[in-house]
Motif scaffolding. Structure first.
Motif, mmCIF file in Angstrom:
data_model
loop_
_atom_site.group_PDB
_atom_site.id
_atom_site.type_symbol
_atom_site.label_atom_id
_atom_site.label_comp_id
_atom_site.label_asym_id
_atom_site.label_seq_id
_atom_site.Cartn_x
_atom_site.Cartn_y
_atom_site.Cartn_z
ATOM 1 N N SER A 1 100.663 39.932 35.608
ATOM 2 C CA SER A 1 99.896 38.901 34.879
ATOM 3 C C SER A 1 98.504 38.701 35.473
ATOM 4 C CB SER A 1 100.640 37.571 34.909
ATOM 5 O OG SER A 1 100.566 36.977 36.191
ATOM 6 N N HIS A 2 98.303 39.093 36.734
ATOM 7 C CA HIS A 2 97.033 38.887 37.457
ATOM 8 C C HIS A 2 96.675 37.409 37.596
ATOM 9 C CE1 HIS A 2 96.232 43.189 37.285
ATOM 10 N NE2 HIS A 2 96.452 43.159 35.984
ATOM 11 N N ARG A 3 97.634 36.546 37.325
ATOM 12 C CA ARG A 3 97.345 35.108 37.408
ATOM 13 C C ARG A 3 97.097 34.669 38.839
ATOM 14 N NH1 ARG A 3 101.116 31.180 33.781
ATOM 15 N NH2 ARG A 3 99.760 31.193 31.957
ATOM 16 N N GLN A 4 96.188 33.726 39.006
ATOM 17 C CA GLN A 4 95.928 33.118 40.304
ATOM 18 C C GLN A 4 96.176 31.617 40.186
ATOM 19 O OE1 GLN A 4 91.942 34.094 41.524
ATOM 20 N NE2 GLN A 4 92.256 36.300 41.267
ATOM 21 N N CYS A 5 96.357 30.977 41.337
ATOM 22 C CA CYS A 5 96.523 29.524 41.310
ATOM 23 C C CYS A 5 95.606 28.908 42.352
ATOM 24 C CB CYS A 5 97.987 29.173 41.598
ATOM 25 S SG CYS A 5 98.362 27.421 41.412
ATOM 26 N N TRP A 6 94.891 27.863 41.970
ATOM 27 C CA TRP A 6 94.032 27.103 42.886
ATOM 28 C C TRP A 6 94.790 25.844 43.332
ATOM 29 C CZ3 TRP A 6 90.891 26.280 46.559
ATOM 30 C CH2 TRP A 6 90.258 25.052 46.756
ATOM 31 N N ILE A 7 95.032 25.770 44.615
ATOM 32 C CA ILE A 7 95.732 24.630 45.200
ATOM 33 C C ILE A 7 94.746 23.916 46.111
ATOM 34 C CG2 ILE A 7 97.697 23.961 46.640
ATOM 35 C CD1 ILE A 7 98.857 26.802 45.715
ATOM 36 N N PRO A 8 94.280 22.738 45.719
ATOM 37 C CA PRO A 8 93.237 22.057 46.496
ATOM 38 C C PRO A 8 93.774 21.551 47.840
ATOM 39 C CG PRO A 8 93.511 21.055 44.313
ATOM 40 C CD PRO A 8 94.674 21.958 44.533
ATOM 41 N N PRO A 9 92.877 21.156 48.753
ATOM 42 C CA PRO A 9 93.331 20.482 49.971
ATOM 43 C C PRO A 9 94.137 19.238 49.582
ATOM 44 C CG PRO A 9 90.967 20.963 50.072
ATOM 45 C CD PRO A 9 91.407 21.261 48.672
ATOM 46 N N GLY A 10 95.133 18.895 50.405
ATOM 47 C CA GLY A 10 95.942 17.721 50.102
ATOM 48 C C GLY A 10 97.276 18.070 49.469
ATOM 49 N N PHE A 11 97.528 19.363 49.321
ATOM 50 C CA PHE A 11 98.786 19.821 48.722
ATOM 51 C C PHE A 11 99.587 20.648 49.717
ATOM 52 C CE2 PHE A 11 96.441 18.676 45.052
ATOM 53 C CZ PHE A 11 97.346 18.498 44.017
ATOM 54 N N ALA A 12 100.918 20.548 49.641
ATOM 55 C CA ALA A 12 101.784 21.509 50.316
ATOM 56 C C ALA A 12 101.999 22.683 49.358
ATOM 57 C CB ALA A 12 103.116 20.875 50.683
ATOM 58 N N HIS A 13 102.212 23.849 49.957
ATOM 59 C CA HIS A 13 102.326 25.061 49.146
ATOM 60 C C HIS A 13 103.499 25.912 49.632
ATOM 61 C CE1 HIS A 13 101.222 29.451 48.744
ATOM 62 N NE2 HIS A 13 101.346 29.063 47.500
#
Ligand SMILES: Cc1cn([C@H]2C[C@H](O)[C@@H](COP(=O)(O)OP(=O)(O)O[C@H]3O[C@@H](C)C(=O)[C@@H](O)[C@H]3O)O2)c(=O)[nH]c1=O
Length: 183
Positions: free
Chosen positions: A107-119
């Motif tokens: 899918s080539h999908r990316q995800c942006w997870i900002p500061p302040g999140f657990a991943h």
């Protein structure tokens, strides 16, 4: 690039434009101008990471606290993962809530997870290569870990029919209420 807002509006799914031809494909996996426009402000990345994991490996849930909080731009370049972000910002209306997205080489999908999140993520294919950019350097003294299966968060992980394989650190992780916290 197609930008999809998730149920937690600051977490974005990014779909780069893929140019396929007889040789294979080309895509811009990161373009600072396009990315900053998608996020709505300037983001400065300082570290690139690459991990490889076998099916059923679950890494997470991880974050870093200030002064080394990290935003992460994550993608899977081989195989597939179910990727999760948990909002740990106390002032946020979505504090404690999670979003999950499948990321795959296909899918080539990316995800942006900002500061302040657990991943965290679990590998759903035979193996997976996971690449990500971070906005601050690795700082283990600022590291926070939350249990992947904390009932208070209630993540619906995909059922792979096998027990997830975790690091010793992740096995010993506290629940959210007992974890190191932002704010
Ligand atoms: C994350 C990291 C680890 N390391 C080292 C520390 C350790 O000896 C080894 C493996 O570290 P970990 O077990 O923490 O690796 P891992 O479980 O893959 O940690 C990663 O998980 C995902 C879910 C994230 O969101 C990342 O930010 C990161 O926390 O690599 C670095 O040198 N630099 C880094 O940036």
């Amino acid at each position: 690039m197609n930008v999809i807002r998730t149920a937690i509006p600051d977490v974005l799914i990014l779909e780069p434009k893929v140019f396929g031809d007889t040789r294979g494909f080309f895509m811009e996996s990161y373009n600072q101008k396009v990315f900053n426009e998608a996020v709505g402000h300037d983001v400065h990345f300082v570290q690139d990471n690459h991990s490889r994991s076998a099916k059923g490996v679950l890494r997470g849930l991880h974050y870093q606290l200030p002064p080394h909080a990290q935003g992460k731009l994550v993608r899977c370049t081989q195989g597939a993962v179910f990727d999760v972000a948990v909002d740990l910002r106390h002032s946020s209306p979505t504090f404690g809530r999670w979003v999950g997205v499948e990321l795959s080489a296909e899918s080539h999908r990316q995800c942006w997870i900002p500061p302040g999140f657990a991943h965290g993520f679990v590998v759903t294919s035979d193996s997976a290569d996971f690449l990500y950019k971070t906005t601050d350097l690795y700082a283990p003294e600022c590291e926070g870990v939350v249990r992947w299966d904390d009932l208070a968060i209630g993540i619906t992980w995909p059922d792979l029919g096998i027990a997830p394989l975790l690091s010793a650190k992740d096995v010993a992780a506290p629940v959210l209420a007992a974890a190191r916290h932002f704010d």
